[in-house]
Design a protein around this motif. Structure first.
Motif, PDB file in Angstrom:
ATOM      1  N   GLY A 121     -11.443   6.447  19.206  1.00 31.63           N
ATOM      2  CA  GLY A 121     -11.712   7.394  18.137  1.00 31.63           C
ATOM      3  C   GLY A 121     -12.853   6.976  17.236  1.00 31.63           C
ATOM      4  N   ALA A 122     -12.611   7.077  15.948  1.00 30.65           N
ATOM      5  CA  ALA A 122     -13.660   6.826  14.952  1.00 30.65           C
ATOM      6  C   ALA A 122     -14.063   5.362  14.874  1.00 30.65           C
ATOM      7  N   ASN A 123     -13.333   4.484  15.552  1.00 30.64           N
ATOM      8  CA  ASN A 123     -13.623   3.049  15.460  1.00 30.64           C
ATOM      9  C   ASN A 123     -14.703   2.577  16.433  1.00 30.64           C
ATOM     10  N   VAL A 124     -15.268   3.469  17.244  1.00 30.32           N
ATOM     11  CA  VAL A 124     -16.196   3.005  18.288  1.00 30.32           C
ATOM     12  C   VAL A 124     -17.387   2.247  17.722  1.00 30.32           C
ATOM     13  N   GLY A 125     -17.811   2.589  16.523  1.00 30.12           N
ATOM     14  CA  GLY A 125     -18.946   1.899  15.922  1.00 30.12           C
ATOM     15  C   GLY A 125     -18.630   0.507  15.437  1.00 30.12           C
ATOM     16  N   ASP A 126     -17.356   0.148  15.394  1.00 35.00           N
ATOM     17  CA  ASP A 126     -16.953  -1.182  14.933  1.00 35.00           C
ATOM     18  C   ASP A 126     -16.906  -2.206  16.060  1.00 35.00           C
ATOM     19  N   TYR A 127     -17.187  -1.766  17.288  1.00 34.66           N
ATOM     20  CA  TYR A 127     -17.078  -2.658  18.441  1.00 34.66           C
ATOM     21  C   TYR A 127     -18.403  -3.349  18.739  1.00 34.66           C
ATOM     22  N   ARG A 128     -18.284  -4.515  19.362  1.00 32.46           N
ATOM     23  CA  ARG A 128     -19.441  -5.224  19.902  1.00 32.46           C
ATOM     24  C   ARG A 128     -19.584  -4.796  21.356  1.00 32.46           C
ATOM     25  N   TYR A 129     -20.809  -4.512  21.788  1.00 32.45           N
ATOM     26  CA  TYR A 129     -21.075  -4.027  23.140  1.00 32.45           C
ATOM     27  C   TYR A 129     -21.993  -5.036  23.842  1.00 32.45           C
ATOM     28  N   ILE A 130     -21.541  -5.536  25.010  1.00 30.19           N
ATOM     29  CA  ILE A 130     -22.301  -6.544  25.753  1.00 30.19           C
ATOM     30  C   ILE A 130     -22.350  -6.132  27.218  1.00 30.19           C
ATOM     31  N   ALA A 131     -23.534  -6.215  27.834  1.00 27.96           N
ATOM     32  CA  ALA A 131     -23.687  -5.853  29.243  1.00 27.96           C
ATOM     33  C   ALA A 131     -24.373  -6.975  30.007  1.00 27.96           C
ATOM     34  N   SER A 132     -24.111  -7.005  31.297  1.00 30.34           N
ATOM     35  CA  SER A 132     -24.913  -7.801  32.213  1.00 30.34           C
ATOM     36  C   SER A 132     -26.358  -7.310  32.124  1.00 30.34           C
ATOM     37  N   PRO A 133     -27.330  -8.203  32.326  1.00 40.30           N
ATOM     38  CA  PRO A 133     -28.730  -7.769  32.279  1.00 40.30           C
ATOM     39  C   PRO A 133     -29.173  -6.960  33.488  1.00 40.30           C
ATOM     40  N   LEU A 134     -28.374  -6.898  34.552  1.00 43.59           N
ATOM     41  CA  LEU A 134     -28.776  -6.121  35.722  1.00 43.59           C
ATOM     42  C   LEU A 134     -28.793  -4.628  35.375  1.00 43.59           C
ATOM     43  N   GLY A 135     -29.756  -3.916  35.968  1.00 41.95           N
ATOM     44  CA  GLY A 135     -30.011  -2.530  35.605  1.00 41.95           C
ATOM     45  C   GLY A 135     -28.811  -1.617  35.733  1.00 41.95           C
ATOM     46  N   ARG A 136     -27.990  -1.796  36.780  1.00 35.15           N
ATOM     47  CA  ARG A 136     -26.853  -0.892  36.975  1.00 35.15           C
ATOM     48  C   ARG A 136     -25.814  -1.055  35.871  1.00 35.15           C
ATOM     49  N   ALA A 137     -25.675  -2.273  35.348  1.00 34.56           N
ATOM     50  CA  ALA A 137     -24.749  -2.484  34.235  1.00 34.56           C
ATOM     51  C   ALA A 137     -25.320  -1.901  32.945  1.00 34.56           C
ATOM     52  N   GLN A 138     -26.618  -2.089  32.729  1.00 34.87           N
ATOM     53  CA  GLN A 138     -27.217  -1.532  31.520  1.00 34.87           C
ATOM     54  C   GLN A 138     -27.191  -0.005  31.538  1.00 34.87           C
ATOM     55  N   GLU A 139     -27.455   0.597  32.699  1.00 32.59           N
ATOM     56  CA  GLU A 139     -27.402   2.055  32.784  1.00 32.59           C
ATOM     57  C   GLU A 139     -25.987   2.553  32.503  1.00 32.59           C
ATOM     58  N   THR A 140     -24.994   1.866  33.035  1.00 35.77           N
ATOM     59  CA  THR A 140     -23.609   2.216  32.768  1.00 35.77           C
ATOM     60  C   THR A 140     -23.306   2.136  31.280  1.00 35.77           C
ATOM     61  N   MET A 141     -23.750   1.051  30.643  1.00 33.69           N
ATOM     62  CA  MET A 141     -23.503   0.895  29.208  1.00 33.69           C
ATOM     63  C   MET A 141     -24.173   2.014  28.408  1.00 33.69           C
ATOM     64  N   ARG A 142     -25.386   2.383  28.783  1.00 31.42           N
ATOM     65  CA  ARG A 142     -26.076   3.457  28.052  1.00 31.42           C
ATOM     66  C   ARG A 142     -25.312   4.788  28.174  1.00 31.42           C
TER      67      ARG A 142
END
Length: 197
Positions: free
Chosen positions: A50-71
């Motif tokens: 819910g409204a808490n999504v902005g309170d999270y830390r977001y970390i991805a693998s540097p590989l492109g498929r992980a970054q695209e997924t995160m985006r």
């Protein structure tokens, strides 16, 4: 026990996944199904957090498929798509010379290597440069896991998820290495153990 309120997402499907090719460190983009899987995971997290999504830390693998997924996940959450960190420790397990091949193809040229891998998949290291075993992968990510705090969302790879399950779910290395890691589900842990959302 792992800190609760941490969510592990595997990247969405690529054509290599669809063809059952070992991709490891190769840069292979998401396919249309993979993008849909990432959207599903983003929608699930939006409904869960819910409204808490902005309170999270977001970390991805540097590989492109992980970054695209995160985006894609962050777009579904209504967040700025590039507002996440990358961490090299989250990169996929290295398959060395086997990257780009299917196990069937490898078995045709080197059945003994496949038999050796099947006998101890957790500790087996493929031939070639940049290869590592799942046990070596776990050693690589353990410092990152020790740093995790509540309210963290990670996007990484199947191998990383298997290492996390080995460490926190109390299963054997061989069982962890054989675990199917879905690309349209999210792994989290609570006091009762692992859960797929």
């Amino acid at each position: 026990m792992i800190v609760e309120d941490v969510y592990f997402c595997r990247h969405g499907q690529t054509d290599y996944n669809a063809e059952e090719r070992l991709q490891g460190r190769r840069e292979v983009p998401l396919n249309d199904l993979g993008r849909a899987q990432a959207r599903r995971n983003g929608t699930y997290l939006r409904n869960l957090l819910g409204a808490n999504v902005g309170d999270y830390r977001y970390i991805a693998s540097p590989l492109g498929r992980a970054q695209e997924t995160m985006r894609i996940i962050r777009r579904e959450l209504g967040l700025e798509i590039d507002g996440f960190e990358t961490d090299d420790r989250l990169v996929e397990v290295g398959y060395g010379d086997w990257e780009g091949s299917t196990l069937e193809e490898i078995g045709e040229s080197d059945p003994e290597a496949i038999a050796e891998r099947d006998a101890d998949k957790w500790d087996y290291r493929c031939p070639g440069e940049n290869a590592e075993s799942y046990s070596e992968l776990l050693t690589r990510i353990e410092p990152l896991l020790a740093e995790l705090t509540p309210r963290t969302i990670l996007v990484s790879h199947g191998g990383v998820s298997r290492a996390v399950l080995r460490k926190y779910a109390g299963i054997s290395g061989q069982d962890a290495a054989m675990t199917i890691v879905p690309q349209d589900r999210i792994l989290t842990f609570d006091r009762d153990g692992p859960r797929w959302l």
